[in-house]
Scaffold this motif. Structure first.
Motif, short mmCIF file in Angstrom:
data_model
loop_
_atom_site.label_atom_id
_atom_site.label_comp_id
_atom_site.label_asym_id
_atom_site.label_seq_id
_atom_site.Cartn_x
_atom_site.Cartn_y
_atom_site.Cartn_z
N GLU A 85 -2.61 -5.92 10.71
CA GLU A 85 -2.33 -6.14 9.29
C GLU A 85 -1.81 -4.84 8.68
O GLU A 85 -2.51 -3.83 8.66
N ILE A 86 -0.61 -4.88 8.15
CA ILE A 86 -0.04 -3.73 7.43
C ILE A 86 -0.44 -3.88 5.97
O ILE A 86 -0.41 -4.98 5.42
N VAL B 275 10.04 -2.05 0.20
CA VAL B 275 9.11 -1.73 1.29
C VAL B 275 9.33 -2.72 2.44
O VAL B 275 9.51 -2.34 3.60
N THR C 210 -3.50 -3.07 4.23
CA THR C 210 -4.75 -3.84 4.25
C THR C 210 -5.51 -3.82 2.92
O THR C 210 -6.33 -4.70 2.67
N ASN D 222 0.97 -8.61 3.35
CA ASN D 222 1.08 -9.02 1.95
C ASN D 222 1.64 -7.79 1.24
O ASN D 222 0.90 -6.90 0.84
N ASP E 288 2.41 4.63 7.40
CA ASP E 288 3.51 3.82 6.88
C ASP E 288 3.83 2.66 7.84
O ASP E 288 4.05 2.89 9.04
N PRO F 99 -7.60 -5.41 -5.12
CA PRO F 99 -8.69 -6.33 -4.75
C PRO F 99 -8.11 -7.67 -4.30
O PRO F 99 -6.98 -8.01 -4.68
N PRO F 100 -8.83 -8.46 -3.50
CA PRO F 100 -8.29 -9.75 -3.07
C PRO F 100 -7.92 -10.60 -4.28
O PRO F 100 -8.68 -10.67 -5.25
N ASP G 45 -2.70 -14.11 -3.80
CA ASP G 45 -1.80 -13.88 -2.66
C ASP G 45 -2.60 -13.63 -1.38
O ASP G 45 -2.28 -14.16 -0.31
C1 SAM Z 1 -0.32 -6.53 -2.39
S1 SAM Z 1 -1.36 -5.31 -1.66
C2 SAM Z 1 -2.16 -6.30 -0.41
C3 SAM Z 1 -3.56 -5.82 -0.06
C4 SAM Z 1 -4.33 -6.73 0.90
N1 SAM Z 1 -3.64 -6.86 2.15
C5 SAM Z 1 -4.55 -8.10 0.31
O1 SAM Z 1 -3.83 -9.05 0.70
O2 SAM Z 1 -5.42 -8.24 -0.56
C6 SAM Z 1 -0.17 -4.32 -0.72
C7 SAM Z 1 -0.80 -3.20 0.10
O3 SAM Z 1 0.25 -2.56 0.85
C8 SAM Z 1 0.01 -1.16 0.86
N2 SAM Z 1 1.29 -0.49 1.15
C9 SAM Z 1 2.32 -0.24 0.29
N3 SAM Z 1 3.33 0.38 0.93
C10 SAM Z 1 2.96 0.49 2.23
C11 SAM Z 1 3.57 1.05 3.39
N4 SAM Z 1 4.79 1.60 3.35
N5 SAM Z 1 2.89 1.04 4.57
C12 SAM Z 1 1.63 0.50 4.62
N6 SAM Z 1 1.00 -0.03 3.56
C13 SAM Z 1 1.66 -0.05 2.37
C14 SAM Z 1 -0.56 -0.88 -0.52
O4 SAM Z 1 -1.26 0.35 -0.58
C15 SAM Z 1 -1.46 -2.11 -0.72
O5 SAM Z 1 -2.76 -1.87 -0.24
#
Ligand code: SAM
Length: 224
Positions: free
Chosen positions: A50-51, A160, A53, A131, A110, A20-21, A24
Protein backbone atom coordinates in the motif's frame (compact mmCIF):
# COMPACT_ATOMS: atom_id res chain seq x y z
CA UNK A 1 -22.20 -6.59 4.96
CA UNK A 2 -19.04 -5.86 7.00
CA UNK A 3 -16.21 -8.38 6.53
CA UNK A 4 -15.95 -10.53 9.70
CA UNK A 5 -12.13 -10.50 9.33
CA UNK A 6 -12.25 -6.75 9.94
CA UNK A 7 -14.61 -6.82 12.92
CA UNK A 8 -11.73 -5.99 15.28
CA UNK A 9 -10.63 -2.88 13.30
CA UNK A 10 -11.56 -0.40 16.00
CA UNK A 11 -8.22 0.92 17.19
CA UNK A 12 -7.02 3.10 14.32
CA UNK A 13 -4.25 5.42 15.55
CA UNK A 14 -4.65 9.14 14.82
CA UNK A 15 -2.43 12.19 14.49
CA UNK A 16 -3.35 15.76 13.50
CA UNK A 17 -0.92 15.58 10.54
CA UNK A 18 -2.23 12.24 9.25
CA UNK A 19 -5.26 11.51 7.06
CA UNK A 20 -7.87 9.62 9.12
CA UNK A 21 -9.94 6.86 7.45
CA UNK A 22 -12.78 8.40 5.44
CA UNK A 23 -15.27 7.35 2.73
CA UNK A 24 -12.49 6.85 0.19
CA UNK A 25 -10.56 4.57 2.56
CA UNK A 26 -13.74 2.57 3.30
CA UNK A 27 -14.54 2.19 -0.41
CA UNK A 28 -11.01 0.89 -1.05
CA UNK A 29 -11.18 -1.60 1.83
CA UNK A 30 -14.62 -2.82 0.64
CA UNK A 31 -13.14 -3.50 -2.81
CA UNK A 32 -10.13 -5.20 -1.19
CA UNK A 33 -12.32 -7.39 1.00
CA UNK A 34 -14.34 -8.47 -2.09
CA UNK A 35 -11.08 -9.30 -3.83
CA UNK A 36 -9.95 -11.49 -0.91
CA UNK A 37 -13.34 -13.22 -0.86
CA UNK A 38 -13.12 -14.02 -4.58
CA UNK A 39 -9.70 -14.40 -6.23
CA UNK A 40 -7.08 -13.66 -3.56
CA UNK A 41 -7.69 -16.46 -1.10
CA UNK A 42 -7.06 -18.96 -3.92
CA UNK A 43 -4.13 -16.99 -5.33
CA UNK A 44 -2.43 -16.69 -1.91
CA UNK A 45 -0.57 -13.45 -2.63
CA UNK A 46 3.04 -13.21 -1.54
CA UNK A 47 3.50 -9.43 -1.67
CA UNK A 48 0.85 -6.73 -1.12
CA UNK A 49 1.92 -3.06 -1.12
CA UNK A 50 0.00 0.00 0.00
CA UNK A 51 1.44 3.35 -1.08
CA UNK A 52 0.36 6.39 1.00
CA UNK A 53 -0.80 4.43 4.04
CA UNK A 54 -1.75 7.40 6.27
CA UNK A 55 -3.29 5.93 9.46
CA UNK A 56 -2.49 2.38 8.28
CA UNK A 57 -6.19 1.50 8.08
CA UNK A 58 -5.96 -0.05 4.58
CA UNK A 59 -2.62 -1.86 5.12
CA UNK A 60 -3.75 -3.21 8.50
CA UNK A 61 -7.04 -4.38 6.93
CA UNK A 62 -5.07 -6.21 4.26
CA UNK A 63 -2.88 -7.94 6.86
CA UNK A 64 -6.00 -9.00 8.83
CA UNK A 65 -7.72 -10.21 5.63
CA UNK A 66 -4.62 -12.25 4.73
CA UNK A 67 -4.62 -13.81 8.20
CA UNK A 68 -8.39 -14.44 8.11
CA UNK A 69 -8.12 -16.17 4.75
CA UNK A 70 -5.35 -18.48 5.96
CA UNK A 71 -2.50 -16.60 4.26
CA UNK A 72 -0.90 -15.21 7.44
CA UNK A 73 2.29 -17.20 6.85
CA UNK A 74 2.42 -16.50 3.11
CA UNK A 75 1.41 -12.89 2.56
CA UNK A 76 3.60 -9.92 3.47
CA UNK A 77 1.99 -6.48 3.40
CA UNK A 78 4.26 -3.49 2.95
CA UNK A 79 2.97 0.02 3.72
CA UNK A 80 4.67 3.33 3.03
CA UNK A 81 4.12 7.07 3.11
CA UNK A 82 6.13 10.23 2.46
CA UNK A 83 4.82 11.68 5.71
CA UNK A 84 6.98 10.56 8.69
CA UNK A 85 4.01 11.05 11.07
CA UNK A 86 1.96 8.66 8.90
CA UNK A 87 4.67 6.00 9.17
CA UNK A 88 4.55 6.28 13.00
CA UNK A 89 0.74 6.30 13.01
CA UNK A 90 0.55 3.26 10.74
CA UNK A 91 2.99 1.41 13.02
CA UNK A 92 0.78 2.26 16.03
CA UNK A 93 -2.34 0.99 14.19
CA UNK A 94 -0.57 -2.28 13.33
CA UNK A 95 0.58 -2.77 16.95
CA UNK A 96 -2.92 -2.05 18.27
CA UNK A 97 -4.30 -4.85 16.06
CA UNK A 98 -1.59 -7.39 16.86
CA UNK A 99 -0.06 -7.24 13.37
CA UNK A 100 3.67 -7.89 13.68
CA UNK A 101 6.56 -7.01 11.36
CA UNK A 102 6.42 -10.40 9.61
CA UNK A 103 2.87 -9.62 8.50
CA UNK A 104 3.26 -5.91 7.73
CA UNK A 105 6.34 -3.74 7.30
CA UNK A 106 6.04 0.06 7.21
CA UNK A 107 8.59 2.41 5.63
CA UNK A 108 8.93 6.06 4.67
CA UNK A 109 9.43 7.11 1.07
CA UNK A 110 8.11 8.24 -2.28
CA UNK A 111 5.72 5.98 -4.20
CA UNK A 112 7.37 2.61 -4.97
CA UNK A 113 10.90 3.57 -3.84
CA UNK A 114 10.75 1.92 -0.36
CA UNK A 115 9.58 -1.35 -1.95
CA UNK A 116 12.11 -1.82 -4.77
CA UNK A 117 14.11 -4.58 -2.99
CA UNK A 118 10.97 -6.51 -2.02
CA UNK A 119 9.57 -6.21 -5.56
CA UNK A 120 12.80 -7.67 -6.95
CA UNK A 121 13.05 -10.40 -4.30
CA UNK A 122 9.42 -11.54 -4.68
CA UNK A 123 9.15 -11.24 -8.46
CA UNK A 124 6.66 -8.36 -8.36
CA UNK A 125 3.66 -7.14 -6.39
CA UNK A 126 0.54 -9.31 -6.25
CA UNK A 127 -1.71 -6.53 -4.92
CA UNK A 128 -0.87 -2.81 -5.16
CA UNK A 129 -3.14 -0.34 -3.32
CA UNK A 130 -3.21 3.46 -3.54
CA UNK A 131 -5.68 6.03 -2.27
CA UNK A 132 -3.70 8.97 -3.68
CA UNK A 133 -3.84 12.70 -3.02
CA UNK A 134 -6.53 13.26 -5.69
CA UNK A 135 -7.99 16.72 -5.00
CA UNK A 136 -7.48 19.35 -7.73
CA UNK A 137 -5.25 22.05 -6.20
CA UNK A 138 -2.62 24.54 -7.33
CA UNK A 139 0.59 22.65 -8.21
CA UNK A 140 2.52 24.48 -5.44
CA UNK A 141 0.46 22.62 -2.84
CA UNK A 142 1.60 19.17 -4.01
CA UNK A 143 4.19 17.50 -1.78
CA UNK A 144 3.97 19.96 1.12
CA UNK A 145 4.74 18.63 4.60
CA UNK A 146 2.09 17.19 6.87
CA UNK A 147 -1.60 16.69 6.23
CA UNK A 148 -1.59 18.75 3.00
CA UNK A 149 0.27 15.89 1.28
CA UNK A 150 -2.79 13.73 1.95
CA UNK A 151 -5.06 15.45 -0.53
CA UNK A 152 -3.20 17.98 -2.70
CA UNK A 153 -3.14 16.47 -6.20
CA UNK A 154 -2.33 19.51 -8.37
CA UNK A 155 -3.54 19.68 -11.98
CA UNK A 156 -6.52 17.32 -12.48
CA UNK A 157 -5.63 15.94 -9.01
CA UNK A 158 -3.17 13.70 -10.86
CA UNK A 159 0.32 15.07 -10.24
CA UNK A 160 1.27 12.37 -7.71
CA UNK A 161 -0.64 9.52 -9.37
CA UNK A 162 0.75 10.31 -12.84
CA UNK A 163 4.28 9.73 -11.51
CA UNK A 164 3.27 6.22 -10.40
CA UNK A 165 1.20 5.00 -13.36
CA UNK A 166 4.08 4.40 -15.84
CA UNK A 167 5.74 2.07 -13.26
CA UNK A 168 2.70 0.00 -12.33
CA UNK A 169 2.95 -2.64 -15.06
CA UNK A 170 6.58 -3.50 -14.34
CA UNK A 171 6.05 -3.46 -10.56
CA UNK A 172 3.17 -5.97 -10.72
CA UNK A 173 3.79 -9.71 -10.75
CA UNK A 174 2.12 -11.68 -13.58
CA UNK A 175 -1.57 -11.78 -12.60
CA UNK A 176 -1.00 -8.87 -10.19
CA UNK A 177 -3.79 -6.40 -9.39
CA UNK A 178 -3.72 -2.62 -8.82
CA UNK A 179 -6.61 -1.01 -6.89
CA UNK A 180 -6.67 2.79 -6.90
CA UNK A 181 -9.14 5.42 -5.65
CA UNK A 182 -10.10 8.13 -8.18
CA UNK A 183 -12.59 10.99 -8.39
CA UNK A 184 -14.38 12.29 -11.50
CA UNK A 185 -11.97 15.27 -11.85
CA UNK A 186 -9.06 12.80 -12.22
CA UNK A 187 -10.63 11.70 -15.57
CA UNK A 188 -10.97 7.98 -14.77
CA UNK A 189 -11.74 7.00 -18.39
CA UNK A 190 -8.53 8.67 -19.58
CA UNK A 191 -6.52 6.85 -16.88
CA UNK A 192 -8.09 3.49 -17.79
CA UNK A 193 -7.27 4.06 -21.47
CA UNK A 194 -3.63 4.74 -20.45
CA UNK A 195 -3.51 1.55 -18.39
CA UNK A 196 -5.06 -0.48 -21.23
CA UNK A 197 -2.44 0.95 -23.60
CA UNK A 198 0.21 -0.37 -21.18
CA UNK A 199 -1.35 -3.85 -21.40
CA UNK A 200 -3.36 -3.80 -18.14
CA UNK A 201 -7.07 -4.71 -18.19
CA UNK A 202 -8.89 -1.87 -16.40
CA UNK A 203 -12.34 -1.39 -14.92
CA UNK A 204 -14.19 0.62 -12.27
CA UNK A 205 -15.17 -1.96 -9.65
CA UNK A 206 -16.97 0.26 -7.13
CA UNK A 207 -18.16 3.81 -6.68
CA UNK A 208 -20.06 5.98 -4.25
CA UNK A 209 -20.96 9.59 -3.60
CA UNK A 210 -19.25 11.34 -0.65
CA UNK A 211 -20.08 15.01 -0.03
CA UNK A 212 -19.46 16.81 -3.33
CA UNK A 213 -17.33 14.03 -4.83
CA UNK A 214 -18.03 10.89 -6.83
CA UNK A 215 -15.47 8.32 -5.66
CA UNK A 216 -14.34 5.35 -7.75
CA UNK A 217 -12.11 2.33 -7.25
CA UNK A 218 -10.26 1.41 -10.43
CA UNK A 219 -8.91 -2.13 -10.80
CA UNK A 220 -6.12 -2.93 -13.25
CA UNK A 221 -5.01 -6.52 -13.92
CA UNK A 222 -1.68 -7.58 -15.40
CA UNK A 223 -2.01 -10.68 -17.59
CA UNK A 224 -0.33 -13.86 -16.33
C1 SAM B 1 -5.85 10.29 0.69
S1 SAM B 1 -4.56 9.86 1.82
C2 SAM B 1 -4.90 8.13 2.02
C3 SAM B 1 -4.49 7.58 3.38
C4 SAM B 1 -4.90 6.13 3.64
N1 SAM B 1 -4.30 5.25 2.67
C5 SAM B 1 -6.39 5.96 3.61
O1 SAM B 1 -6.92 5.45 2.60
O2 SAM B 1 -7.05 6.34 4.59
C6 SAM B 1 -3.10 9.90 0.75
C7 SAM B 1 -1.81 9.49 1.45
O3 SAM B 1 -0.76 9.47 0.47
C8 SAM B 1 0.43 10.00 1.06
N2 SAM B 1 1.30 10.47 -0.03
C9 SAM B 1 1.22 11.64 -0.73
N3 SAM B 1 2.19 11.69 -1.66
C10 SAM B 1 2.88 10.53 -1.57
C11 SAM B 1 4.01 10.00 -2.27
N4 SAM B 1 4.62 10.67 -3.25
N5 SAM B 1 4.49 8.78 -1.90
C12 SAM B 1 3.90 8.09 -0.88
N6 SAM B 1 2.84 8.55 -0.18
C13 SAM B 1 2.33 9.75 -0.53
C14 SAM B 1 -0.09 11.09 1.98
O4 SAM B 1 0.86 11.45 2.98
C15 SAM B 1 -1.36 10.43 2.55
O5 SAM B 1 -1.07 9.71 3.72
Amino acid sequence: MPDPNLASMAKIARHDDVYPPAEDSFLLVDALSSLWNTSLRARKPSLCVEIGTGSGYVACSNALLARGHGCGEITTTRASDVNARAVETCAATLRAHGVDARACVVARGDLLEPHRDAIEARGGIDVLLFNPPYVVTPSEEVGRDGIASAWAGGVDGREVLDRLLPDVRDALAPGGIFLCVLIEQNKPREIMAMMEAMGLRSAIVSECRADEERLYVMRCDKPR
